[in-house]
Design an enzyme around this catalytic site. Sequence first.
Site, short mmCIF file in Angstrom:
data_model
loop_
_atom_site.label_atom_id
_atom_site.label_comp_id
_atom_site.label_asym_id
_atom_site.label_seq_id
_atom_site.Cartn_x
_atom_site.Cartn_y
_atom_site.Cartn_z
N ARG A 118 -2.32 -6.33 -8.27
CA ARG A 118 -1.17 -7.20 -8.02
C ARG A 118 -1.09 -8.32 -9.04
O ARG A 118 -0.04 -8.63 -9.56
CB ARG A 118 -1.26 -7.81 -6.62
N HIS A 134 0.85 -1.20 0.00
CA HIS A 134 0.00 0.00 0.00
C HIS A 134 0.88 1.26 0.00
O HIS A 134 0.63 2.20 -0.73
CB HIS A 134 -0.87 0.07 1.27
N SER A 138 -2.84 -7.62 3.02
CA SER A 138 -3.10 -7.45 4.45
C SER A 138 -3.50 -8.80 5.06
O SER A 138 -3.08 -9.15 6.15
CB SER A 138 -4.22 -6.44 4.68
N LYS A 189 -15.73 -7.00 5.45
CA LYS A 189 -14.68 -7.82 6.05
C LYS A 189 -14.62 -7.51 7.54
O LYS A 189 -14.80 -6.36 7.94
CB LYS A 189 -13.32 -7.45 5.44
P1 ADP Z 1 -9.97 -3.44 -0.24
O1 ADP Z 1 -10.68 -4.04 0.92
O2 ADP Z 1 -10.63 -2.23 -0.83
O3 ADP Z 1 -9.49 -4.41 -1.29
P2 ADP Z 1 -7.20 -3.27 0.55
O4 ADP Z 1 -6.63 -2.51 1.70
O5 ADP Z 1 -7.06 -4.74 0.60
O6 ADP Z 1 -8.69 -2.81 0.47
O7 ADP Z 1 -6.59 -2.73 -0.80
C1 ADP Z 1 -6.74 -1.42 -1.26
C2 ADP Z 1 -6.15 -1.29 -2.65
O8 ADP Z 1 -4.74 -1.48 -2.58
C3 ADP Z 1 -6.66 -2.32 -3.67
O9 ADP Z 1 -6.75 -1.70 -4.94
C4 ADP Z 1 -5.58 -3.36 -3.69
O10 ADP Z 1 -5.54 -4.04 -4.93
C5 ADP Z 1 -4.35 -2.49 -3.47
N1 ADP Z 1 -3.25 -3.25 -2.89
C6 ADP Z 1 -3.29 -4.06 -1.81
N2 ADP Z 1 -2.08 -4.60 -1.56
C7 ADP Z 1 -1.24 -4.13 -2.54
C8 ADP Z 1 0.13 -4.35 -2.86
N3 ADP Z 1 0.89 -5.21 -2.17
N4 ADP Z 1 0.65 -3.69 -3.92
C9 ADP Z 1 -0.13 -2.87 -4.66
N5 ADP Z 1 -1.45 -2.64 -4.44
C10 ADP Z 1 -2.00 -3.26 -3.37
#
Ligand code: ADP
Length: 170
Positions: A96, A23, A134, A47
């Site tokens: 990803r 992130h 995450s 979630k």
């Molecule tokens: P959500 O519940 O909206 O998916 P996340 O916190 O899991 O929230 O992810 C938010 C955004 O960040 C999403 O677009 C996800 O694809 C992106 N994201 C999550 N992890 C990574 C990573 N390791 N590298 C790049 N983008 C990421």
Amino acid sequence: MTASPSRIIAIYPGSFDPITNGHLDLIARGSRLVDRLIVAVLQNSRKKPVFSVEERGEMLKEVVKPYSNVEVSLFNGLLVEYAAARGANLILRGIRAISDYEYELQMALMNRRLAPQIETMFLMASEEYSFVSSQLVKEIASLGGDVSGLVPAEIDRRLKLLVGARPSSK
Ligand code: ADP
């Protein structure tokens, strides 16, 4: 009031439960492309989060301090409504792998239908973080695995505290 086309105000929405270096990499790269980046923590996620929305907001604020054009906020309800209320004209998301693509495409098309004036911009994950989520970080940390290098140091510390606080199953 709509933002002038030369000024890009982006929203990066997510659960951030917790924020990972993936992130953070997206925030760093995204912040260089836009005038202002609002990292928005979703409060009404389906979630079940490990960290409260306030904790997630606090952790994010701490790690985005070095980026002067990045701010953190919490939001509820429809993303496009929140984006419009903040004068944002761009949604930032990360991809990803192919597995992210389908969900992200669906969300982007739905958001475009709801608010055609707001574009969604995708950045490809950096190679070194493309396997980091995450969910996986929480699972590994809960089993006592080492996640340093995958999350900011402060998050690593908080994850270790969570594991320490959990009653042992032995
Ligand atoms: P959500 O519940 O909206 O998916 P996340 O916190 O899991 O929230 O992810 C938010 C955004 O960040 C999403 O677009 C996800 O694809 C992106 N994201 C999550 N992890 C990574 C990573 N390791 N590298 C790049 N983008 C990421």
